[in-house]
Design a protein around this motif. Structure first.
Motif, mmCIF file in Angstrom:
data_model
loop_
_atom_site.group_PDB
_atom_site.id
_atom_site.type_symbol
_atom_site.label_atom_id
_atom_site.label_comp_id
_atom_site.label_asym_id
_atom_site.label_seq_id
_atom_site.Cartn_x
_atom_site.Cartn_y
_atom_site.Cartn_z
ATOM 1 N N THR A 1 -5.710 9.707 -3.290
ATOM 2 C CA THR A 1 -4.237 9.656 -3.194
ATOM 3 C C THR A 1 -3.762 10.197 -1.845
ATOM 4 O OG1 THR A 1 -4.063 9.920 -5.598
ATOM 5 C CG2 THR A 1 -2.095 10.394 -4.284
ATOM 6 N N GLU A 2 -4.346 11.318 -1.401
ATOM 7 C CA GLU A 2 -3.955 11.903 -0.111
ATOM 8 C C GLU A 2 -4.249 10.963 1.047
ATOM 9 O OE1 GLU A 2 -5.778 15.667 0.334
ATOM 10 O OE2 GLU A 2 -4.828 16.567 -1.421
ATOM 11 N N ILE A 3 -5.425 10.324 1.001
ATOM 12 C CA ILE A 3 -5.786 9.415 2.095
ATOM 13 C C ILE A 3 -4.869 8.198 2.123
ATOM 14 C CG2 ILE A 3 -7.633 7.883 2.916
ATOM 15 C CD1 ILE A 3 -9.633 9.952 1.997
ATOM 16 N N ILE A 4 -4.529 7.664 0.952
ATOM 17 C CA ILE A 4 -3.611 6.507 0.892
ATOM 18 C C ILE A 4 -2.248 6.899 1.471
ATOM 19 C CG2 ILE A 4 -2.345 4.986 -0.685
ATOM 20 C CD1 ILE A 4 -5.212 4.165 -0.268
ATOM 21 N N TYR A 5 -1.778 8.112 1.121
ATOM 22 C CA TYR A 5 -0.483 8.577 1.647
ATOM 23 C C TYR A 5 -0.538 8.709 3.169
ATOM 24 C CZ TYR A 5 3.437 11.728 2.585
ATOM 25 O OH TYR A 5 4.569 12.296 3.101
ATOM 26 N N ALA A 6 -1.609 9.299 3.687
ATOM 27 C CA ALA A 6 -1.737 9.461 5.138
ATOM 28 C C ALA A 6 -1.848 8.113 5.830
ATOM 29 C CB ALA A 6 -2.965 10.322 5.450
ATOM 30 N N LEU A 7 -2.559 7.184 5.213
ATOM 31 C CA LEU A 7 -2.714 5.856 5.803
ATOM 32 C C LEU A 7 -1.376 5.140 5.873
ATOM 33 C CD1 LEU A 7 -4.773 3.769 6.822
ATOM 34 C CD2 LEU A 7 -4.998 2.955 4.475
ATOM 35 N N ARG A 8 -0.558 5.288 4.827
ATOM 36 C CA ARG A 8 0.773 4.659 4.839
ATOM 37 C C ARG A 8 1.641 5.239 5.955
ATOM 38 N NH1 ARG A 8 2.232 5.990 0.080
ATOM 39 N NH2 ARG A 8 1.188 4.247 -0.957
ATOM 40 N N LYS A 9 1.582 6.557 6.166
ATOM 41 C CA LYS A 9 2.339 7.201 7.234
ATOM 42 C C LYS A 9 1.894 6.697 8.604
ATOM 43 C CE LYS A 9 4.966 10.259 5.034
ATOM 44 N NZ LYS A 9 6.442 10.302 5.210
ATOM 45 N N CYS A 10 0.575 6.502 8.760
ATOM 46 C CA CYS A 10 0.072 6.019 10.042
ATOM 47 C C CYS A 10 0.563 4.605 10.321
ATOM 48 C CB CYS A 10 -1.459 6.071 10.048
ATOM 49 S SG CYS A 10 -2.132 7.739 10.084
ATOM 50 N N HIS A 11 0.519 3.729 9.308
ATOM 51 C CA HIS A 11 1.052 2.380 9.501
ATOM 52 C C HIS A 11 2.534 2.428 9.861
ATOM 53 C CE1 HIS A 11 -2.422 -0.022 8.535
ATOM 54 N NE2 HIS A 11 -2.625 0.622 7.375
ATOM 55 N N GLN A 12 3.277 3.331 9.233
ATOM 56 C CA GLN A 12 4.713 3.457 9.513
ATOM 57 C C GLN A 12 4.939 3.932 10.951
ATOM 58 O OE1 GLN A 12 6.712 6.047 6.775
ATOM 59 N NE2 GLN A 12 8.677 5.975 7.850
ATOM 60 N N ALA A 13 4.130 4.868 11.429
ATOM 61 C CA ALA A 13 4.270 5.372 12.798
ATOM 62 C C ALA A 13 3.981 4.274 13.815
ATOM 63 C CB ALA A 13 3.323 6.558 13.019
ATOM 64 N N ASN A 14 2.964 3.465 13.535
ATOM 65 C CA ASN A 14 2.643 2.364 14.451
ATOM 66 C C ASN A 14 3.753 1.336 14.495
ATOM 67 O OD1 ASN A 14 0.203 3.239 15.427
ATOM 68 N ND2 ASN A 14 -1.004 2.269 13.795
ATOM 69 N N ASP A 15 4.372 1.076 13.348
ATOM 70 C CA ASP A 15 5.432 0.054 13.326
ATOM 71 C C ASP A 15 6.711 0.547 14.009
ATOM 72 O OD1 ASP A 15 3.690 -1.577 11.972
ATOM 73 O OD2 ASP A 15 4.467 -1.077 9.972
ATOM 74 N N THR A 16 7.069 1.812 13.824
ATOM 75 C CA THR A 16 8.341 2.324 14.353
ATOM 76 C C THR A 16 8.162 3.105 15.656
ATOM 77 O OG1 THR A 16 8.104 4.365 13.084
ATOM 78 C CG2 THR A 16 9.224 2.526 12.002
ATOM 79 N N GLU A 17 6.916 3.348 16.053
ATOM 80 C CA GLU A 17 6.602 4.161 17.216
ATOM 81 C C GLU A 17 7.250 5.532 17.131
ATOM 82 O OE1 GLU A 17 7.458 2.081 20.793
ATOM 83 O OE2 GLU A 17 5.927 0.539 20.447
#
Length: 527
Positions: free
Chosen positions: A151-167
């Motif tokens: 669960t923690e890794i999925i949450y962190a992965l989602r945040k990383c995708h969000q950071a890449n999309d919004t810079e």
């Protein structure tokens, strides 16, 4: 006495002697209360007595004899018979009550033993259940930790995708620890392993605990002439037929000769020929399921009690190998001597037989035990052919041809050693007692002398799950059953034509027997 009826109306009835049926009663014995006698009785039971001819007996004597008989019958004979009848009735009732009570005692003892077995069963079941529950708790906790990490890794992965999309990389600040730390799995729990090892045959102990029925008193087999013929016929029951010791399941002939045979846990068996560079897996009908070609000749084969993989040893490169895949074998051990016989213990230690010794090695190649000579320096083994390890006691049975070329005495035997290779006994056939530890081997005077073929010539041996030893014996063309203390039990199977070369036990009471010329028979024996 018996009365013969007259043949004609005018002919008198004739009284015949009950002891001599062809003789007429013609005398009365005064010394025996007037009992009647025939001429034969005069010279035997009434010899020397005062006798009176019946034809010369006056009427008053007849009257006196009859009165005497009536008095004797009424006062003594009839009361005596009535008394015996009353005694017989009491005896019959006593017999009925006694055996009803005895049957009740035996049945009660049987119920007590059943309850004891149920308690033992439940104790073992509860132990296994507790271990299973404890392992379940640890494994479920481990699963929970893995789910949390996932669960923690999925949450962190989602945040990383969000950071890449919004810079906007501020959104991953709270996930920085997870990202930089990398993946660290929780510690795998250590669980307990439970095995069930079947003990030796419980029948002798159960018989001893149950006790026995003892028949006291003697009764002749043949009933007296006064017993009716119908009752006599009922009591003469024929002996029940003896149950068969085995039944033949299948019989077939393989294309090549067979020198080693090892059944698997299902319906198959591995076979090998030391002249061929292959091992073959057959079913009970003789159909080939698998053939594995090897780069060298195989001297002996066995299977692992843990993995069920096939193991083999070779005289070509002095190696012991394990078949890890249907087409591949890996070298596990190499020796400075020729490995001639091979077996594995319950924990996968390797038992190897070579000229003049037997050794046990661990998987790292370290020698654990060795059997070469006893405490007095006398040689224990000379020419090992095959080895079997008992699944209950761990004893090691070695088929030894005792060849003189290997410093033997030319007296083949099956040598049984303990798990640490101490001599227990040497079995030399049903006609001889097992040679116990501390006693010398066959006399050395046999050496360098021409002797006829041995009367006992074992070619292979194997244990079953109950610790019984099955020995293939060439001279008698039989498979012998021997107890775990070296006592001959019986000839389980005897062939009329061929001699057995190799033998192997399969789960469920099946016995594979390999004979000369590639002939194989599978029998089911009574366990």
């Amino acid at each position: 006495m018996s009365i013969k009826k007259p043949l004609d109306p005018g002919q008198e009835a004739v009284s015949l002697c009950q002891h001599h049926p062809r003789e007429e009663l013609c005398y009365s014995c005064s010394d025996c209360d007037g009992s009647l006698a025939c001429p034969e009785c005069v010279t035997s039971t009434h010899q020397g007595h005062t006798l009176v001819k019946l034809k010369n007996t006056p009427d008053f004597v007849w009257k006196k004899l009859i009165e005497h008989y009536i008095q004797k019958a009424e006062k003594f004979e009839i009361p005596k018979i009535l008394k015996e009848l009353k005694f017989a009735e009491g005896k019959l009732e006593q017999n009925r009550k006694h055996y009803q009570e005895l049957i009740g005692v035996v049945q009660q003892r049987g119920e007590e033993l059943k309850e004891a077995i149920d308690r033992i069963t439940m104790r073992h079941v509860n132990t296994i259940t507790e271990v299973a529950k404890e392992n379940t708790v640890y494994i479920e906790y481990y699963q929970g930790e893995l789910h949390s990490l996932h669960t923690e890794i999925i949450y962190a992965l989602r945040k990383c995708h969000q950071a890449n999309d919004t810079e906007d990389f501020s959104v991953v600040l709270d996930s920085e620890k997870i990202i930089r730390a990398g993946l660290k799995l929780p510690r795998v729990p250590i669980t307990q392993t439970t095995k069930y090892r079947m003990g030796p045959s419980p029948l002798p102990l159960l018989e001893s605990a149950f006790g026995g029925v003892e028949i006291v008193g003697y009764r002749p087999k043949q009933l007296g002439p006064t017993v009716p013929h119908v009752v006599q016929k009922k009591l003469e029951k024929p002996e029940p037929p003896k149950p068969a010791l085995y039944s033949v399941v299948s019989e077939f002939r393989h294309l090549t000769d067979i020198t080693s045979l090892v059944p698997t846990e299902d319906v198959y068996s591995w076979i090998s020929n030391e002249e061929k560079k292959e091992v073959v897996l057959l079913d009970r009908a003789g159909d080939v399921k698998q053939t594995t070609g090897l780069s060298l000749h195989i001297r002996d084969i066995c299977t692992s009690p843990i993995t069920n993989n096939l193991w083999c040893c070779s005289e070509y490169d002095y190696s012991v190998r394990e078949m890890t895949t249907p087409t591949n074998t890996e070298v596990r051990l190499n020796f400075p001597f020729v490995p001639r016989a091979l077996a594995l213990t319950h924990n996968e230690d390797v038992v190897v037989g070579t000229f003049r010794k037997v050794c046990v090695y661990n998987m790292e190649g370290e020698e654990q035990f060795m059997a070469s000579a006893d405490k007095l320096g006398r040689q224990i083994v000379a020419s090992p052919q095959h080895i079997s390890v008992c699944p209950t006691s761990g004893n090691v049975a070695v088929v030894d041809w005792d060849e003189q070329s290997h410093d033997g005495n030319g007296s083949p035997c099956v040598t049984v050693l303990t798990s640490d290779l101490q001599l227990l006994f040497q079995y030399r056939g049903p006609q001889t007692r097992a040679l116990r530890s501390g006693k010398s081997r066959a006399s050395s005077t046999r050496k360098n002398k021409k002797e006829p073929p041995p009367s006992f010539w074992p070619t292979d041996a194997c244990y079953d799950a109950a610790g019984q030893l099955f020995i293939a014996e060439r001279t008698s063309k039989s498979v012998q059953m021997v107890s775990n203390d070296g006592t001959f039990m019986r000839n389980l199977y005897t062939d009329q034509e061929f001699s057995p070369k190799t033998v192997g036990v399969q789960t469920g009471g099946f016995l594979w027997i390999g004979f000369d010329f590639g002939i194989v028979k599978v029998i089911k024996y009574k366990q």
